[in-house]
Design an enzyme around this catalytic site. Structure first.
Site, PDB file in Angstrom:
ATOM      1  N   SER A 104       5.546   6.701 -62.833  1.00 10.36           N
ATOM      2  CA  SER A 104       6.072   8.068 -62.911  1.00 10.36           C
ATOM      3  C   SER A 104       7.181   8.148 -63.957  1.00 10.36           C
ATOM      4  CB  SER A 104       6.535   8.516 -61.525  1.00 10.36           C
ATOM      5  OG  SER A 104       6.757   9.904 -61.475  1.00 10.36           O
ATOM      6  N   ASP A 210      -3.364  14.265 -58.977  1.00 12.83           N
ATOM      7  CA  ASP A 210      -1.909  14.145 -59.022  1.00 12.83           C
ATOM      8  C   ASP A 210      -1.317  15.532 -59.248  1.00 12.83           C
ATOM      9  OD1 ASP A 210       0.758  13.619 -59.576  1.00 12.83           O
ATOM     10  OD2 ASP A 210       0.329  11.832 -60.758  1.00 12.83           O
ATOM     11  N   HIS A 240      -0.335  11.118 -56.461  1.00 14.49           N
ATOM     12  CA  HIS A 240       0.613  10.628 -57.455  1.00 14.49           C
ATOM     13  C   HIS A 240       0.881   9.130 -57.366  1.00 14.49           C
ATOM     14  CE1 HIS A 240       3.795  10.580 -60.346  1.00 14.49           C
ATOM     15  NE2 HIS A 240       4.725  10.283 -59.454  1.00 14.49           N
TER      16      HIS A 240
END
Length: 263
Positions: A104, A210, A240
């Site tokens: 991320s 996601d 995610h």
């Protein structure tokens, strides 16, 4: 094992894991926004079983490290913090190849690291990375009052236990985004977009469902910086946190197959 590391803006809490055997490579984990390295225990354990000495650090303002909660004002400085950790790992395990694994926001940090210090790293994996553009930045930077909209735990994984643990974790930041953080994120994305293609073998891994870091925006950013020696994997219905997803063993196997081939 926890240890202290001096960071660019204060003291940071860093971590090392190993399984007692002599390691054959080094894995450096780079965590995402609002979270901390403690959420990567199972990943670190599996990497250690696979022969790695595993390291990571809670970023400034995250987890057990010092600083205003969930505030980073210069991501190139955070890259410097991660590089200090890499140098510690290399000093403790001379001659071993280093694999950088960023998730991320951590994938964004890892990508910038690869642009600035490619000679440090043998291979890299970016999981659900913030690359190219991030719609949430456009939405929130354009309003005078940032709404108190913490991350929805249901967007993390199809495994409800992951969301429950996240929501109850006192080391996770559960508040609204802060403007200095939003501005720094945008600056970092701009730097990456202008920084040229990566020169380190890298794999991009992303969940097709996601909702936090939408795949199409990231795909465009990835295609702009992807090195010649790269691979991509996307996972239908995955959310995610693909390393915490119901198919996490598949994801980790893909990651290890690529990094094994390039380290």
């Amino acid at each position: 094992m926890e240890f202290s590391q001096h960071g660019h803006a204060g003291e940071l809490t860093a971590y090392r894991w190993h399984n007692g055997d002599e390691p054959t490579w080094i894995a450096v984990l780079v965590h995402g926004y609002g979270e901390h390295l403690g959420r990567y225990q199972w990943v670190a354990g599996r990497l250690a079983e696979h022969g790695a000495a595993v390291y990571g650090v809670d970023h400034q303002g995250h987890g057990k490290s010092s600083g205003d909660r969930a505030v980073i004002d210069d991501f190139d400085a955070v890259v410097g913090d991660v590089r200090s950790l890499v140098q510690t790992a290399r000093a403790e395990h001379p001659g071993l190849p280093v694999v950088l694994i960023g998730h991320s926001m951590g994938g964004m940090i890892a990508a910038r690291y690869l642009q600035l210090h490619p000679d440090d790293i043998a291979a890299a994996a970016l999981t659900g990375p913030v690359l190219g553009s991030w719609p949430v930045l456009d939405q929130l930077r354009g309003v005078d009052d940032i709404p108190d909209l913490p991350i929805d735990p249901d967007t993390l994984s199809r495994d409800p236990e992951i969301g429950r643990a996240y929501a109850e974790d006192p080391l996770v930041y559960h508040g609204p985004f802060k403007r200095p953080m939003l501005d720094a994120l945008q600056t970092s994305l701009d730097r990456i977009n202008d920084g040229g293609r990566l020169r380190v073998p890298t794999i991009w891994l992303h969940g097709a469902d996601d909702q936090l870091v939408p795949i199409e925006a990231t795909r465009a950013g990835w295609e702009q910086i992807a090195p010649d020696d790269s691979e991509s994997r996307t996972y239908p219905d995955a959310r995610h946190e693909i390393l915490n997803e119901t198919n996490r063993d598949e994801v980790l196997a893909d990651l290890l197959a690529f990094t094994d081939a390039h380290r």
